[in-house]
Design a protein around this motif. Structure first.
Motif, PDB file in Angstrom:
ATOM      1  N   ALA A 298       0.816  -1.212   0.000  1.00 64.80           N
ATOM      2  CA  ALA A 298       0.000   0.000   0.000  1.00 64.80           C
ATOM      3  C   ALA A 298       0.849   1.262   0.000  1.00 64.80           C
ATOM      4  CB  ALA A 298      -0.930   0.004   1.216  1.00 64.80           C
ATOM      5  N   THR A 299       2.072   1.142   0.512  1.00 65.09           N
ATOM      6  CA  THR A 299       2.966   2.319   0.551  1.00 65.09           C
ATOM      7  C   THR A 299       3.966   2.326  -0.598  1.00 65.09           C
ATOM      8  OG1 THR A 299       4.528   1.157   1.996  1.00 65.09           O
ATOM      9  CG2 THR A 299       2.781   2.426   3.063  1.00 65.09           C
ATOM     10  N   ASP A 300       3.930   1.271  -1.434  1.00 66.71           N
ATOM     11  CA  ASP A 300       4.902   1.185  -2.530  1.00 66.71           C
ATOM     12  C   ASP A 300       4.821   2.361  -3.496  1.00 66.71           C
ATOM     13  OD1 ASP A 300       6.126  -1.049  -1.642  1.00 66.71           O
ATOM     14  OD2 ASP A 300       5.107  -2.453  -2.992  1.00 66.71           O
ATOM     15  N   GLN A 301       3.589   2.789  -3.821  1.00 62.63           N
ATOM     16  CA  GLN A 301       3.425   3.878  -4.776  1.00 62.63           C
ATOM     17  C   GLN A 301       4.043   5.167  -4.250  1.00 62.63           C
ATOM     18  OE1 GLN A 301       2.279   3.442  -7.964  1.00 62.63           O
ATOM     19  NE2 GLN A 301       3.188   5.487  -8.144  1.00 62.63           N
ATOM     20  N   ASN A 302       3.852   5.422  -2.948  1.00 64.16           N
ATOM     21  CA  ASN A 302       4.462   6.609  -2.353  1.00 64.16           C
ATOM     22  C   ASN A 302       5.989   6.514  -2.412  1.00 64.16           C
ATOM     23  OD1 ASN A 302       1.996   7.735  -1.718  1.00 64.16           O
ATOM     24  ND2 ASN A 302       1.929   6.815   0.323  1.00 64.16           N
ATOM     25  N   ARG A 303       6.508   5.311  -2.160  1.00 62.31           N
ATOM     26  CA  ARG A 303       7.957   5.118  -2.212  1.00 62.31           C
ATOM     27  C   ARG A 303       8.476   5.345  -3.623  1.00 62.31           C
ATOM     28  NH1 ARG A 303       9.640  -0.508  -0.299  1.00 62.31           N
ATOM     29  NH2 ARG A 303      11.666   0.369  -0.851  1.00 62.31           N
ATOM     30  N   ILE A 304       7.730   4.855  -4.618  1.00 60.77           N
ATOM     31  CA  ILE A 304       8.155   5.040  -6.007  1.00 60.77           C
ATOM     32  C   ILE A 304       8.211   6.522  -6.354  1.00 60.77           C
ATOM     33  CG2 ILE A 304       7.447   4.720  -8.409  1.00 60.77           C
ATOM     34  CD1 ILE A 304       6.449   1.968  -7.664  1.00 60.77           C
ATOM     35  N   ASP A 305       7.182   7.274  -5.955  1.00 61.95           N
ATOM     36  CA  ASP A 305       7.159   8.718  -6.232  1.00 61.95           C
ATOM     37  C   ASP A 305       8.342   9.418  -5.573  1.00 61.95           C
ATOM     38  OD1 ASP A 305       4.860   8.341  -7.666  1.00 61.95           O
ATOM     39  OD2 ASP A 305       3.506   8.924  -6.036  1.00 61.95           O
ATOM     40  N   GLU A 306       8.611   9.049  -4.312  1.00 61.40           N
ATOM     41  CA  GLU A 306       9.728   9.673  -3.603  1.00 61.40           C
ATOM     42  C   GLU A 306      11.063   9.338  -4.271  1.00 61.40           C
ATOM     43  OE1 GLU A 306       9.456   8.285   0.373  1.00 61.40           O
ATOM     44  OE2 GLU A 306       7.642   9.439   0.849  1.00 61.40           O
ATOM     45  N   GLU A 307      11.238   8.056  -4.626  1.00 63.94           N
ATOM     46  CA  GLU A 307      12.494   7.650  -5.246  1.00 63.94           C
ATOM     47  C   GLU A 307      12.673   8.284  -6.634  1.00 63.94           C
ATOM     48  OE1 GLU A 307      14.200   6.695  -2.970  1.00 63.94           O
ATOM     49  OE2 GLU A 307      14.378   4.516  -2.860  1.00 63.94           O
ATOM     50  N   LYS A 308      11.581   8.445  -7.366  1.00 65.30           N
ATOM     51  CA  LYS A 308      11.673   9.076  -8.687  1.00 65.30           C
ATOM     52  C   LYS A 308      12.042  10.550  -8.555  1.00 65.30           C
ATOM     53  CE  LYS A 308       8.741   6.023 -11.445  1.00 65.30           C
ATOM     54  NZ  LYS A 308       7.501   5.879 -12.234  1.00 65.30           N
ATOM     55  N   ASN A 309      11.516  11.220  -7.550  1.00 66.31           N
ATOM     56  CA  ASN A 309      11.882  12.622  -7.317  1.00 66.31           C
ATOM     57  C   ASN A 309      13.363  12.734  -6.967  1.00 66.31           C
ATOM     58  OD1 ASN A 309       9.305  13.618  -7.797  1.00 66.31           O
ATOM     59  ND2 ASN A 309       8.690  13.459  -5.652  1.00 66.31           N
ATOM     60  N   ARG A 310      13.841  11.822  -6.125  1.00 67.69           N
ATOM     61  CA  ARG A 310      15.265  11.823  -5.782  1.00 67.69           C
ATOM     62  C   ARG A 310      16.113  11.514  -7.009  1.00 67.69           C
ATOM     63  NH1 ARG A 310      17.196   8.149  -1.477  1.00 67.69           N
ATOM     64  NH2 ARG A 310      18.926   9.619  -1.445  1.00 67.69           N
TER      65      ARG A 310
END
Length: 512
Positions: A298-310
Motif C-alpha cells: 500500500a505504501t509502494d506507490q508513495n515510495r516510487i514517487d519519492e524515489e523518482k523525485n530523488r
C-alpha cells in the motif's frame, strides 16, 4: 496422579471491590474466607502438580508422582554426557523448598508435620545415582559471605547442579559459563519469570553453543490452568507493546520458543488441542507477515514517487557536476588567480604573490567573518568571499565558530563543500585545489552510483507491485485446518464429557 480433582470457577472477588465497602462484618468475613479458600485451592493443587507428597507425605509416596523422577533422570543423563566438560545445570522450582530453610512448618491433612521437600528429594535421588553430594547445591545456602564463591564454583564446574527459586536464582547470578541445561519444575505466575530463569543460560559468556531448556508438565493437572494464565498475560503484554499492527520483523524469531499456549495444550493431554495451539502460533506469525506484506504494498506507490523525485534531482546534479569537470579540465593550466572581496572591495592575487601571504590574508578574512557574525544583531549564515578557478567561494559562517575549522562552499554549476583550517593558512588553498582536482571527480562517481541504486530500487518495487503474498497457499491451508479443529474442539466441550481444566478458560484470571 491419583485422584479426581475439580476446581471451582468462582472469581477471586465475585461481587467486585466496591461492594466490600457496603457489606456487614459477618458478610465480609465470609467473603474473605471464600477468597482464602480460592487461594488455598490453587496453592494445594500447585503442590499436587509438582508432587503429591508436597500436599501430604503421610498419604502419598514416590509412586504417586513422576515429575521429580523425570527431572532426576534427565539431569543425570545430561550430567554424564557432559562430565568431561564439567558442564553445569540449574533446576527451578518456586515450591517445596529445602526443609532446613523453610520459614514455617507445613502440615499434612491429619495435622502431622510435612517434612517432604522437592529440593531434598531431587538431591537425594541424584546422589543415589552417583553424583557427589558436594556438586549439588541449593541457592538457599547462599549468604552475603559465600554467594560469590558459590557462583565462582558454578562457573568453574565445581558445582554441577544448582537448585533454586525464581526470586533467589532468577536474577543476579553470574553462572552462565558452563551452563548446559535449565529445568523448570513448576509454572510461575508471570511471563517475565520464565524469561528471567532462562536468562541464566541464554547469556553472553556461555561456552556452550547449544543449550537445553526443559519444561516438565503433569498431564491433566493444574499445569493447564497455570499455562493458561501465562498465555493470557503474555498476549495482553504483547498487544500493549506491539500496538494494533506493524509488528517488528524480529517477532518471527519467537516461533522457535515454546509458548504458554503449547504448554497448556500439553497439560490438557488432548492431541487435537495440541495441534490447534501449534497452528495458532504458526498462524500468528503468518498473519503478521501477511499484514506487513500488504501494508508494504500500500505504501509502494508513495515510495516510487519519492524515489523518482530523488532520481530526478541526482540526474540533474550529475549533469551539473559533469559541466564543472569540463570547466576544470579547460582551465587547469591557467595562471594562479584569486579574488577575495570584503565590504564591497575586492583584492586580487596572482602567481606573483607568495602563497604564504595569500593564505594569511585568506585566514584573516575567514576569522573576520566569524567575529562579525558573533557580534552582529543581523547574523548572516553565508558570506561570499570571492572567486577562484571558476568557482564562487562562499563561507558558511554559522558552522565555522570554533576559530579553527571553517566550512566553505564551492559554487559552480553544482555546489561542493570543503573544510579548511585557519591555524595552517598555507594549507587553505591546497585543500581547495584538492577538492577541485580530485574531490569533484569523486562526487561525480558517487552521484552516478546513487543514480544506479535508485533505478534498481524503483525497478524492484515496480516488479513486486503485482506479486502475491509468497506464503498465501500455506496461510489458506493452515487457516482451513485451524477452523476445522476449532469446530471439533467446541463440539467436544459442549459434550457430556468435559475436560476439567477448561473450566478456567471461562473464569476470570486470578491475580496472585
Amino acid at each position: 496422579m491419583k485422584g479426581n480433582y475439580r476446581f471451582s470457577t468462582v472469581p477471586l472477588f465475585p461481587e467486585g471491590m466496591e461492594k466490600i465497602k457496603h457489606i456487614t462484618s459477618k458478610e465480609r468475613e465470609e467473603l474473605v474466607e471464600e477468597n482464602d479458600l480460592q487461594l488455598k485451592i490453587v496453592g494445594e493443587n500447585r503442590k499436587l502438580t509438582l508432587d503429591m507428597r508436597a500436599l501430604d507425605d503421610s498419604i502419598y509416596s514416590d509412586i504417586d508422582s513422576d515429575k521429580l523422577n523425570q527431572v532426576v533422570a534427565n539431569v543425570f543423563q545430561i550430567y554424564q554426557e557432559n562430565d568431561e566438560k564439567k558442564s553445569t545445570q540449574m533446576i527451578f522450582s518456586d515450591q517445596s523448598v529445602p526443609y532446613k530453610y523453610r520459614n514455617s512448618q507445613t502440615y499434612n491433612l491429619d495435622g502431622t508435620i510435612n517434612t517432604f521437600s522437592a529440593y531434598d528429594e531431587i538431591k537425594a535421588k541424584l546422589v543415589a545415582r552417583g553424583i557427589p553430594e558436594q556438586e549439588i547445591r541449593f541457592i538457599h545456602e547462599a549468604t552475603d559471605k559465600n554467594k560469590e564463591a558459590m557462583m565462582r564454583d558454578m562457573r568453574t564446574g565445581k558445582i554441577r547442579v544448582l537448585i533454586g527459586s525464581t526470586s533467589k536464582a532468577g536474577t543476579g547470578l553470574n553462572v552462565q559459563d558452563k551452563l548446559i541445561a535449565v529445568h523448570h519444575l513448576d509454572v510461575p505466575w508471570r511471563p517475565s519469570d520464565i524469561t528471567q530463569r532462562n536468562g541464566r543460560i541464554i547469556r553472553q559468556g556461555n561456552e556452550n553453543p547449544l543449550v537445553q531448556i526443559h519444561f516438565y508438565i503433569t498431564k491433566g493437572s493444574m499445569d493447564s490452568f497455570l499455562w493458561q494464565t501465562q498465555e493470557v498475560k503474555k498476549n495482553f503484554i504483547e498487544q500493549i507493546m506491539n500496538g494494533q499492527s506493524a509488528a517488528r520483523e524480529m517477532e518471527e524469531l519467537t516461533t522457535d520458543t515454546p509458548s504458554p499456549a503449547s504448554f497448556k495444550a500439553a497439560a490438557n493431554g488432548n492431541p487435537l488441542q495440541a495441534e490447534f495451539m501449534k497452528l495458532d502460533m504458526e498462524l500468528q506469525v503468518l498473519k503478521r507477515s501477511r499484514t506487513r506484506f500488504y501494508e508494504g504494498k500500500a505504501t509502494d506507490q508513495n515510495r516510487i514517487d519519492e524515489e523518482k523525485n530523488r532520481l530526478s534531482s541526482f540526474e540533474k546534479r550529475l549533469e551539473n557536476v559533469e559541466k564543472d569537470l569540463s570547466n576544470i579540465k579547460e582551465t587547469k593550466g591557467n595562471p594562479f588567480s584569486l579574488e577575495l572581496s570584503y565590504n564591497g572591495q575586492s583584492k586580487y592575487f596572482n602567481d606573483q604573490d607568495k602563497k604564504s601571504d595569500v593564505g594569511e590574508f585568506f585566514a584573516k578574512r575567514l576569522n573576520g567573518n566569524v567575529l562579525q557574525y558573533q557580534v552582529s544583531t543581523e547574523r548572516i549564515a553565508l558570506t561570499s568571499l570571492g572567486h577562484y578557478r571558476g568557482f564562487e567561494l562562499v563561507h558558511q559562517v554559522a558552522s565555522s565558530n570554533d576559530n579553527t575549522n571553517h566550512d566553505l562552499i564551492l559554487k559552480g554549476n553544482a555546489q561542493y563543500s570543503v573544510r579548511v583550517d585557519v591555524s595552517a593558512p598555507t594549507g587553505i588553498l591546497t585543500r581547495i585545489d584538492n577538492k577541485i582536482d580530485e574531490g569533484i571527480a569523486r562526487d561525480f562517481e558517487n552521484t552516478l552510483n546513487e543514480i544506479e541504486r535508485l533505478r534498481n530500487a524503483i525497478n524492484k518495487i515496480e516488479e513486486a507491485e503485482n506479486a502475491p503474498y509468497p506464503k498465501e497457499e500455506e496461510y489458506k491451508e493452515k487457516m482451513e485446518r485451524y477452523n476445522d479443529l476449532k469446530e471439533s474442539l467446541q463440539a467436544e466441550r459442549s459434550g457430556t464429557i468435559r475436560d476439567v481444566t477448561s473450566d478456567y478458560e471461562q473464569s476470570e484470571e486470578m491475580e496472585m
